[in-house]
Design a protein around this motif. Sequence first.
Motif, PDB file in Angstrom:
ATOM      1  N   PHE A   1       0.930  -1.126   0.083  1.00  0.00           N
ATOM      2  CA  PHE A   1       0.066   0.255   0.110  1.00  0.00           C
ATOM      3  C   PHE A   1       0.978   1.306  -0.115  1.00  0.00           C
ATOM      4  O   PHE A   1       0.567   2.179  -0.847  1.00  0.00           O
ATOM      5  CB  PHE A   1      -0.866  -0.072   1.120  1.00  0.00           C
ATOM      6  N   TYR A   2       1.798   1.400   0.965  1.00  0.00           N
ATOM      7  CA  TYR A   2       2.360   2.667   0.882  1.00  0.00           C
ATOM      8  C   TYR A   2       3.627   2.684  -0.008  1.00  0.00           C
ATOM      9  O   TYR A   2       3.818   4.037  -0.601  1.00  0.00           O
ATOM     10  CB  TYR A   2       3.227   2.784   2.427  1.00  0.00           C
ATOM     11  N   LYS A   3       4.067   1.606  -0.535  1.00  0.00           N
ATOM     12  CA  LYS A   3       5.086   1.722  -1.632  1.00  0.00           C
ATOM     13  C   LYS A   3       4.414   2.179  -2.942  1.00  0.00           C
ATOM     14  O   LYS A   3       5.009   2.828  -3.698  1.00  0.00           O
ATOM     15  CB  LYS A   3       5.609   0.314  -1.808  1.00  0.00           C
ATOM     16  N   GLU A   4       3.183   2.094  -3.035  1.00  0.00           N
ATOM     17  CA  GLU A   4       2.524   2.262  -4.383  1.00  0.00           C
ATOM     18  C   GLU A   4       1.637   3.689  -4.203  1.00  0.00           C
ATOM     19  O   GLU A   4       0.902   3.981  -5.343  1.00  0.00           O
ATOM     20  CB  GLU A   4       1.574   1.041  -4.759  1.00  0.00           C
ATOM     21  N   LEU A   5       1.799   4.202  -3.084  1.00  0.00           N
ATOM     22  CA  LEU A   5       1.130   5.635  -3.280  1.00  0.00           C
ATOM     23  C   LEU A   5       1.538   6.604  -4.321  1.00  0.00           C
ATOM     24  O   LEU A   5       2.874   6.643  -4.755  1.00  0.00           O
ATOM     25  CB  LEU A   5       1.303   6.399  -1.646  1.00  0.00           C
ATOM     26  N   VAL A   6       0.485   7.128  -4.871  1.00  0.00           N
ATOM     27  CA  VAL A   6       1.013   8.215  -5.937  1.00  0.00           C
ATOM     28  C   VAL A   6       1.421   9.353  -5.583  1.00  0.00           C
ATOM     29  O   VAL A   6       0.850  10.011  -4.574  1.00  0.00           O
ATOM     30  CB  VAL A   6      -0.471   8.490  -6.730  1.00  0.00           C
ATOM     31  N   CYS A   7       2.648   9.745  -6.201  1.00  0.00           N
ATOM     32  CA  CYS A   7       3.171  11.016  -5.793  1.00  0.00           C
ATOM     33  C   CYS A   7       2.746  12.259  -6.550  1.00  0.00           C
ATOM     34  O   CYS A   7       2.340  11.973  -7.662  1.00  0.00           O
ATOM     35  CB  CYS A   7       4.966  10.793  -6.142  1.00  0.00           C
ATOM     36  N   PHE A   8       2.273  13.233  -5.558  1.00  0.00           N
ATOM     37  CA  PHE A   8       1.842  14.439  -6.359  1.00  0.00           C
ATOM     38  C   PHE A   8       3.069  14.907  -7.398  1.00  0.00           C
ATOM     39  O   PHE A   8       4.143  14.799  -6.950  1.00  0.00           O
ATOM     40  CB  PHE A   8       1.627  15.402  -5.507  1.00  0.00           C
ATOM     41  N   PRO A   9       2.458  15.057  -8.609  1.00  0.00           N
ATOM     42  CA  PRO A   9       3.616  15.434  -9.866  1.00  0.00           C
ATOM     43  C   PRO A   9       4.571  16.541  -9.394  1.00  0.00           C
ATOM     44  O   PRO A   9       5.474  16.320  -9.967  1.00  0.00           O
ATOM     45  CB  PRO A   9       2.616  15.694 -10.922  1.00  0.00           C
ATOM     46  N   GLU A  10       3.910  17.556  -8.581  1.00  0.00           N
ATOM     47  CA  GLU A  10       4.924  18.752  -8.421  1.00  0.00           C
ATOM     48  C   GLU A  10       5.927  18.378  -7.161  1.00  0.00           C
ATOM     49  O   GLU A  10       6.965  19.121  -7.050  1.00  0.00           O
ATOM     50  CB  GLU A  10       4.161  19.959  -8.257  1.00  0.00           C
ATOM     51  N   ALA A  11       5.590  17.422  -6.414  1.00  0.00           N
ATOM     52  CA  ALA A  11       6.247  17.153  -5.057  1.00  0.00           C
ATOM     53  C   ALA A  11       8.135  17.090  -5.543  1.00  0.00           C
ATOM     54  O   ALA A  11       8.756  17.643  -4.635  1.00  0.00           O
ATOM     55  CB  ALA A  11       6.004  15.954  -4.410  1.00  0.00           C
ATOM     56  N   PRO A  12       8.578  16.154  -6.386  1.00  0.00           N
ATOM     57  CA  PRO A  12       9.831  16.082  -6.550  1.00  0.00           C
ATOM     58  C   PRO A  12      10.544  17.378  -6.930  1.00  0.00           C
ATOM     59  O   PRO A  12      11.751  17.716  -6.012  1.00  0.00           O
ATOM     60  CB  PRO A  12      10.159  15.084  -7.529  1.00  0.00           C
ATOM     61  N   ALA A  13       9.812  18.075  -7.756  1.00  0.00           N
ATOM     62  CA  ALA A  13      10.393  19.360  -8.127  1.00  0.00           C
ATOM     63  C   ALA A  13      10.536  20.540  -7.108  1.00  0.00           C
ATOM     64  O   ALA A  13      11.421  21.127  -6.811  1.00  0.00           O
ATOM     65  CB  ALA A  13       9.703  19.883  -9.740  1.00  0.00           C
ATOM     66  N   VAL A  14       9.553  20.593  -6.372  1.00  0.00           N
ATOM     67  CA  VAL A  14       9.428  21.564  -5.178  1.00  0.00           C
ATOM     68  C   VAL A  14      10.556  21.013  -4.298  1.00  0.00           C
ATOM     69  O   VAL A  14      11.075  22.000  -3.954  1.00  0.00           O
ATOM     70  CB  VAL A  14       7.841  21.396  -4.681  1.00  0.00           C
ATOM     71  N   ILE A  15      10.555  19.917  -3.766  1.00  0.00           N
ATOM     72  CA  ILE A  15      11.708  19.661  -2.956  1.00  0.00           C
ATOM     73  C   ILE A  15      13.019  19.850  -3.227  1.00  0.00           C
ATOM     74  O   ILE A  15      13.800  20.650  -2.682  1.00  0.00           O
ATOM     75  CB  ILE A  15      11.357  18.061  -2.450  1.00  0.00           C
ATOM     76  N   GLU A  16      13.425  19.505  -4.618  1.00  0.00           N
ATOM     77  CA  GLU A  16      14.460  19.813  -5.324  1.00  0.00           C
ATOM     78  C   GLU A  16      14.819  21.322  -5.292  1.00  0.00           C
ATOM     79  O   GLU A  16      16.021  21.963  -4.986  1.00  0.00           O
ATOM     80  CB  GLU A  16      14.798  19.152  -6.360  1.00  0.00           C
ATOM     81  N   ASN A  17      13.605  22.015  -5.604  1.00  0.00           N
ATOM     82  CA  ASN A  17      14.093  23.546  -5.767  1.00  0.00           C
ATOM     83  C   ASN A  17      14.126  24.098  -4.395  1.00  0.00           C
ATOM     84  O   ASN A  17      14.978  25.041  -4.222  1.00  0.00           O
ATOM     85  CB  ASN A  17      12.945  24.311  -6.424  1.00  0.00           C
ATOM     86  N   LEU A  18      13.448  23.713  -3.304  1.00  0.00           N
ATOM     87  CA  LEU A  18      13.707  24.354  -2.036  1.00  0.00           C
ATOM     88  C   LEU A  18      15.064  23.941  -1.520  1.00  0.00           C
ATOM     89  O   LEU A  18      15.628  24.702  -0.877  1.00  0.00           O
ATOM     90  CB  LEU A  18      12.577  23.810  -1.080  1.00  0.00           C
ATOM     91  N   GLN A  19      15.613  22.606  -1.926  1.00  0.00           N
ATOM     92  CA  GLN A  19      16.914  22.428  -1.411  1.00  0.00           C
ATOM     93  C   GLN A  19      18.061  23.099  -2.055  1.00  0.00           C
ATOM     94  O   GLN A  19      18.919  23.618  -1.551  1.00  0.00           O
ATOM     95  CB  GLN A  19      17.235  20.914  -1.668  1.00  0.00           C
ATOM     96  N   ARG A  20      17.738  23.176  -3.449  1.00  0.00           N
ATOM     97  CA  ARG A  20      18.735  24.295  -4.189  1.00  0.00           C
ATOM     98  C   ARG A  20      18.765  25.623  -3.631  1.00  0.00           C
ATOM     99  O   ARG A  20      19.678  26.292  -3.729  1.00  0.00           O
ATOM    100  CB  ARG A  20      18.353  24.420  -5.635  1.00  0.00           C
ATOM    101  N   MET A  21      17.691  26.257  -3.171  1.00  0.00           N
ATOM    102  CA  MET A  21      17.586  27.424  -2.452  1.00  0.00           C
ATOM    103  C   MET A  21      18.345  27.492  -1.355  1.00  0.00           C
ATOM    104  O   MET A  21      18.704  28.603  -0.814  1.00  0.00           O
ATOM    105  CB  MET A  21      16.139  27.826  -2.361  1.00  0.00           C
ATOM    106  N   GLY A  22      18.548  26.330  -0.717  1.00  0.00           N
ATOM    107  CA  GLY A  22      19.367  26.552   0.570  1.00  0.00           C
ATOM    108  C   GLY A  22      18.402  25.765   1.973  1.00  0.00           C
ATOM    109  O   GLY A  22      18.889  25.858   3.038  1.00  0.00           O
ATOM    110  N   PHE A  23      17.074  25.717   1.637  1.00  0.00           N
ATOM    111  CA  PHE A  23      16.573  25.157   2.793  1.00  0.00           C
ATOM    112  C   PHE A  23      16.964  23.715   3.226  1.00  0.00           C
ATOM    113  O   PHE A  23      16.943  23.001   2.536  1.00  0.00           O
ATOM    114  CB  PHE A  23      14.746  25.113   2.375  1.00  0.00           C
ATOM    115  N   LYS A  24      16.776  23.360   4.438  1.00  0.00           N
ATOM    116  CA  LYS A  24      16.825  21.947   4.818  1.00  0.00           C
ATOM    117  C   LYS A  24      15.737  21.289   4.965  1.00  0.00           C
ATOM    118  O   LYS A  24      14.684  22.141   5.477  1.00  0.00           O
ATOM    119  CB  LYS A  24      17.486  21.994   6.459  1.00  0.00           C
ATOM    120  N   ILE A  25      15.358  20.308   4.221  1.00  0.00           N
ATOM    121  CA  ILE A  25      14.272  19.426   4.082  1.00  0.00           C
ATOM    122  C   ILE A  25      14.204  18.312   4.884  1.00  0.00           C
ATOM    123  O   ILE A  25      15.134  17.612   4.539  1.00  0.00           O
ATOM    124  CB  ILE A  25      13.907  19.273   2.554  1.00  0.00           C
TER     125      ILE A  25
END
Length: 184
Positions: free
Chosen positions: A57-81
């Motif tokens: 169940f948890y392994k197959e949860l659908v990732c919101f399409p924007e989530a990976p790019a949002v996380i990566e951009n926040l990290q690039r900006m310097g935020f700790k995630i």
Amino acid sequence: MEKYNEKLVQTNIERFKSMNYKPKDVTIYFDMDNVLCLFSVFGNENTALRKMYHKGFYKELVCFPEAPAVIENLQRMGFKIKILSACIDTPYCRKEKELWIHYHLPTINDEDIILVNVGENKSNYIENIESSILVEDFYQNIQNFYAVGGVGIKKTYSGKARPIPQVESLVDIFSTLYELNCIR
């Protein structure tokens, strides 16, 4: 029914804004279920609540399409995630959530994954609460976060008016961070 302590919310937000934090000073904690991934399809909670005890169940949860790019951009900006998610007591939940994070959010390190037991107060796992933000869909977790001096952002689907920052899409977090004075 959700009832936020509006005075406490405003006090925490104003204090946070006045600190003039830079991204490198801020840790953003993201919940998983219904924040980074869809836990219940079409709001059908009962089906999800039954299936969550089954392998896969948890392994197959659908990732919101924007989530990976949002996380990566926040990290690039310097935020700790960090990922801060609750786990039910099954042989699968913790391991599958870790696998999900590694697959969908490969820029998140193991030490930045915090998996707690369902019902635990997530704010107990926060370092430097005054410079932290919790992105969460569950009212009680947000309320607990404000109670100890943090700032919470509600991931919402209803768009209902609340006295706290909220986002319908994770992309909206950038404008919320601007309003919180940590993106200039």
